[in-house]
Write an enzyme that holds these catalytic residues in place. Structure first.
Site, PDB file in Angstrom:
ATOM      1  N   TYR A   1      80.044  37.682   9.652  1.00 32.56           N
ATOM      2  CA  TYR A   1      80.930  38.369  10.604  1.00 32.56           C
ATOM      3  C   TYR A   1      80.849  39.874  10.405  1.00 32.56           C
ATOM      4  CZ  TYR A   1      85.337  39.558  12.976  1.00 32.56           C
ATOM      5  OH  TYR A   1      86.292  40.096  13.802  1.00 32.56           O
TER       6      TYR A   1
ATOM      7  N   LYS B   1      79.299  42.308  13.356  1.00 35.00           N
ATOM      8  CA  LYS B   1      80.216  43.249  13.992  1.00 35.00           C
ATOM      9  C   LYS B   1      79.770  44.700  13.766  1.00 35.00           C
ATOM     10  CE  LYS B   1      83.371  40.653  15.987  1.00 35.00           C
ATOM     11  NZ  LYS B   1      83.645  40.706  17.439  1.00 35.00           N
TER      12      LYS B   1
ATOM     13  N   SER C   1      85.426  45.056  15.047  1.00 32.78           N
ATOM     14  CA  SER C   1      86.418  44.733  14.023  1.00 32.78           C
ATOM     15  C   SER C   1      86.415  45.828  12.970  1.00 32.78           C
ATOM     16  CB  SER C   1      86.084  43.396  13.350  1.00 32.78           C
ATOM     17  OG  SER C   1      86.889  43.177  12.199  1.00 32.78           O
TER      18      SER C   1
END
Length: 263
Positions: free
Chosen positions: A157, A161, A144
């Site tokens: 997150y 990532k 991401s």
């Protein structure tokens, strides 16, 4: 352009919806046989049946949770039983988070670590030896833009990532001698069902204009002023899976409509 993918075998996680499903469709268009993994068995089976009927390729749905070692083992075993292994692995399973560092429990950190990082580690260990025996292969990780440009509401997150991106670089260096190319995709805003669900929830108290909410998000973050479709991202990913991208190794590609604010 002939991408020279016909007859190859790809394993995809998070394959029943959104980006994973779009990539499955894109690979099937090129004649790639598919091993599709997701947790929701009925939805996965339906997607697999539809792709096979539409494109004339073989699809094998395997309902499993790749955040667990047992789920990864089932997926690797299914690929071996159906095709003798795989030529392509697309690590796509993942989801956003919402927390603060000060209040998020250890269990939430561990769950996202298992989903975003350990699934990729375990699948590489399970499938890369077979790729080497087949003459080489491709491993792509869907990370991401948040791996390098974090959004404040999802620190777990962002961190996991970022770890996935670094794992991908290390794996690329380790496997390049086996003719296995490893790269990372860092998407920006992609209009997946998760984004639509979130927009509907967040706009419910303001009249339910979820499309307006998403437009405001795009206006704020992406110079292109819109979300990508999953198919737009899939086109790029399918190319990277192909021999046409044979010199792409250990790289991270931003497909983000200009969202990244640095060079």
């Amino acid at each position: 352009m002939d991408l020279k993918l016909r007859g190859k075998v790809a394993v995809l996680t998070g394959a029943s919806v959104g980006i994973g499903l779009a990539v499955a469709e894109g690979l099937a268009t090129e004649g790639v046989n598919l091993v599709l993994a997701a947790r929701q068995e009925a939805r996965l089976a339906g997607a697999a049946h539809e792709i096979a009927a539409k494109h004339g390729v073989k699809t094998v749905p395997i309902a499993c949770d790749v955040a667990t070692s047992a789920g990864v083992d089932a997926l690797v075993r299914g690929a071996l039983e159906a095709f003798g292994g795989a030529d392509i692995l697309f690590n796509n399973a993942g989801t956003g988070s919402n927390e603060t560092i000060m209040t998020a429990p250890d269990e939430k950190w561990q769950a996202y670590w298992d989903l975003h990082v350990m699934a990729a580690v375990r699948l590489a260990r399970g499938l890369a030896p077979g790729m080497k025996a087949r003459g080489g292969g491709v491993i792509l990780h869907n990370a991401s833009i948040c791996a390098v440009q974090p959004l404040g509401y999802e620190p777990i997150y962002n961190v996991t990532k970022a770890a996935l991106m670094m794992f991908s670089k290390n794996l690329a260096n380790e496997l390049v001698g086996d003719n296995i190319r490893v790269n990372t995709i860092n998407p920006g805003l992609v209009l997946t069902p998760d984004w639509i669900k979130t927009a509907k929830q967040l706009s419910a108290e303001d009249g339910g204009d979820w499309e307006g909410y998403l437009q405001r998000v795009a206006d704020e973050h992406a110079p292109i002023r819109r979300f990508a479709t999953p198919e737009e991202l899939a086109d790029f990913i399918v190319f990277l899976c192909s021999p046409r991208a044979s010199y792409s190794v250990g790289a991270t590609y931003f497909v983000d409509g200009g969202m990244l604010r640095t060079v």
